[in-house]
Design an enzyme around this catalytic site. Structure first.
Site, short mmCIF file in Angstrom:
data_model
loop_
_atom_site.label_atom_id
_atom_site.label_comp_id
_atom_site.label_asym_id
_atom_site.label_seq_id
_atom_site.Cartn_x
_atom_site.Cartn_y
_atom_site.Cartn_z
N ARG A 51 0.84 -1.21 0.00
CA ARG A 51 0.00 0.00 0.00
C ARG A 51 0.88 1.26 0.00
O ARG A 51 0.55 2.28 -0.60
CB ARG A 51 -0.96 0.00 1.20
CG ARG A 51 -1.75 1.31 1.31
CD ARG A 51 -2.93 1.26 2.28
NE ARG A 51 -2.65 0.62 3.54
CZ ARG A 51 -1.91 1.15 4.52
NH1 ARG A 51 -1.36 2.34 4.37
NH2 ARG A 51 -1.70 0.49 5.64
N TYR A 104 -17.97 15.47 -16.25
CA TYR A 104 -18.20 14.03 -16.07
C TYR A 104 -19.11 13.85 -14.85
O TYR A 104 -18.81 14.38 -13.77
CB TYR A 104 -16.87 13.29 -15.90
CG TYR A 104 -17.07 11.88 -15.39
CD1 TYR A 104 -17.81 10.97 -16.12
CD2 TYR A 104 -16.55 11.48 -14.16
CE1 TYR A 104 -18.03 9.69 -15.64
CE2 TYR A 104 -16.76 10.20 -13.68
CZ TYR A 104 -17.50 9.31 -14.42
OH TYR A 104 -17.73 8.05 -13.94
N ASP A 176 -9.08 17.65 -16.00
CA ASP A 176 -9.33 16.25 -16.31
C ASP A 176 -8.98 16.09 -17.80
O ASP A 176 -9.71 16.54 -18.68
CB ASP A 176 -10.80 15.91 -16.03
CG ASP A 176 -11.11 14.42 -16.27
OD1 ASP A 176 -10.38 13.78 -17.03
OD2 ASP A 176 -12.09 13.93 -15.69
N LYS A 201 -9.37 4.48 -19.17
CA LYS A 201 -9.79 4.75 -20.56
C LYS A 201 -8.64 4.52 -21.55
O LYS A 201 -8.24 3.41 -21.75
CB LYS A 201 -10.35 6.16 -20.66
CG LYS A 201 -11.31 6.54 -19.52
CD LYS A 201 -12.55 5.68 -19.48
CE LYS A 201 -13.40 6.06 -18.28
NZ LYS A 201 -14.46 5.14 -17.96
N1 PLP Z 1 -13.15 11.54 -15.89
C1 PLP Z 1 -13.76 11.26 -17.06
C2 PLP Z 1 -13.72 12.27 -18.15
C3 PLP Z 1 -14.41 10.04 -17.24
O1 PLP Z 1 -15.01 9.78 -18.42
C4 PLP Z 1 -14.45 9.11 -16.16
C5 PLP Z 1 -15.15 7.82 -16.30
O2 PLP Z 1 -15.89 7.59 -17.24
C6 PLP Z 1 -13.80 9.44 -14.96
C7 PLP Z 1 -13.17 10.65 -14.86
C8 PLP Z 1 -13.82 8.49 -13.78
O3 PLP Z 1 -12.92 7.46 -14.00
P1 PLP Z 1 -13.05 5.99 -13.36
O4 PLP Z 1 -14.25 5.34 -13.96
O5 PLP Z 1 -11.75 5.35 -13.71
O6 PLP Z 1 -13.20 6.18 -11.89
#
Ligand code: PLP
Length: 378
Positions: A51, A104, A176, A201
């Site tokens: 961890r 998001y 992001d 992703k």
């Molecule tokens: N940011 C964006 C633009 C996303 O599309 C997503 C998930 O779809 C996230 C953050 C969150 O990521 P995670 O699903 O890996 O927690």
């Protein structure tokens, strides 16, 4: 004591474990061990407990920092764990946050549901117009979070302009950058303080790893706290996920340009189709923020295309059900093409139009993808 003198209980635990020193693997091994041996005096190597740190995690963090050109990269168990770590460490009870109106939905949800207990207030801005962000700034604004291209409307925010505005007011900025990846844009170089990724992703690229990454160029009390929080709060990725992510990243520069090229062609095809009401894709010159996209994105405009199907929700579902290559599933960024009726995934705060379908374009042969879309549109 020699092995043969030990009890089977001892042998079963200790025999057959190799000392890896001197083994010259070309690819790195997976260090599944949760704990690492200390020296007799209690001193230890860089690794004590998984961890806290693990060789596979350290390796993937180094790789991502090198790709991003950042001072550091911190890996988490999901994109939302990374966002939560930023919020937990940047915000204070009662802080004010500005987020995109097309954020998001998980990010918005985190603030609306969980940080409500901290009395954190957030406001949503149309971030295609920086003056709209400026109007929302208050003395207690701690954070401006941007997402560009945004999910799912593919809106573009002028990254440098937001960085300048935030600096004037001593506000921390987070971008992001999941949809662009460092291959298309590097917000740290444009003045943003922290960049985050859902590595689930494009970094993963094969829809088989959950992960989140934070990168920064400012090693500060705040970045040290986030690093400490990773270890202490414990939302860390497993050694196997780190190993897999490390391997996946090796092909990101091959996969992603193909996905972006396919998406551009698909967006152009869909724009000309009579069954499509509207196409959202920053690579189209009809996109309202195309000029800003050209200014700050290099090598393409991403592999996500959203469309409004002419008609209603039923017509949108008729389209998705007729597709043969594209699969109807949540998520994006993998080598396989996916479609999603976004509103169905947006939970208790739906914002997308009922006829909006988000398309994540994969690496398949683009003419096959276009043929599939053509027959599904009918
Ligand atoms: N940011 C964006 C633009 C996303 O599309 C997503 C998930 O779809 C996230 C953050 C969150 O990521 P995670 O699903 O890996 O927690």
């Amino acid at each position: 004591m020699k092995n043969k003198d030990q009890n089977i209980a001892t042998i079963a635990v200790h025999a057959g474990l190799n000392d890896t020193t001197g083994i010259t693997d070309v690819t790195s091994p997976i260090h599944l061990s949760t704990t690492f041996q200390r020296n007799n005096d209690g001193s230890h190597s860089d690794f004590t407990y998984t961890r806290i740190n693990n060789p596979n995690r350290e390796a993937v963090e180094k790789k991502i920092a090198a790709i991003e050109g950042s001072a550091t990269a911190i890996a988490f168990s999901s994109g939302l764990a990374a966002i939560n770590s930023l919020f937990e460490n940047i915000l204070e009870p009662g802080s004010h946050v500005i987020i995109p109106d097309d954020c998001y939905h998980g990010t918005r949800n985190l603030l609306a549901v969980f940080f409500k207990r901290w009395k954190v207030e957030f406001e949503e801005a149309d971030m295609t117009d920086v003056s709209k962000i400026m109007k929302l700034i208050r003395p207690d604004t701690k954070l401006i979070m941007i997402e560009t291209p945004s999910n799912p409307q593919l809106k573009i925010t002028d990254i440098s302009a937001v960085a300048v505005l935030a600096k004037e007011h001593s506000i921390i900025t987070v971008c992001d950058n999941t949809f662009a990846t460092p291959l298309l844009q590097k917000p740290l170089e444009m003045g943003i303080d922290y960049v985050m990724y859902s590595s689930t992703k494009f970094f993963s690229g094969h829809s088989d790893i959950l992960g989140g990454i934070i990168t920064t160029n400012h090693i500060s009390e705040l970045s040290d706290r986030i690093r400490e929080y990773q270890k202490t709060a414990g939302a860390v990725p497993s050694p196997f996920d780190c190993w897999l992510l490390n391997r996946s990243l090796a092909t990101l520069p091959l996969r992603f340009p193909v996905q972006c090229g396919n998406a551009q062609k698909i967006a152009e095809f869909l724009k000309a189709h009579s069954k499509i009401e509207k196409v959202f894709y920053p690579g189209l010159d009809s996109h309202p923020d195309h000029e800003v996209a050209i200014k700050q994105m290099t090598n393409g405009f991403g592999s996500i295309v959203s469309v409004l199907i002419r008609g209603d929700k039923k017509d949108a579902f008729t389209f998705t059900s007729r597709l043969a290559i594209f699969k109807h599933a949540t998520s994006l960024g993998g080598v396989e093409s996916l479609v999603e009726h976004r509103r169905s995934a947006e939970g208790n705060h739906p914002v997308s139009q009922d006829n909006l379908i988000r398309i994540s374009v994969g690496i398949e042969y683009v003419d096959d993808l276009i043929e599939d879309l053509r027959q599904a549109l009918g």
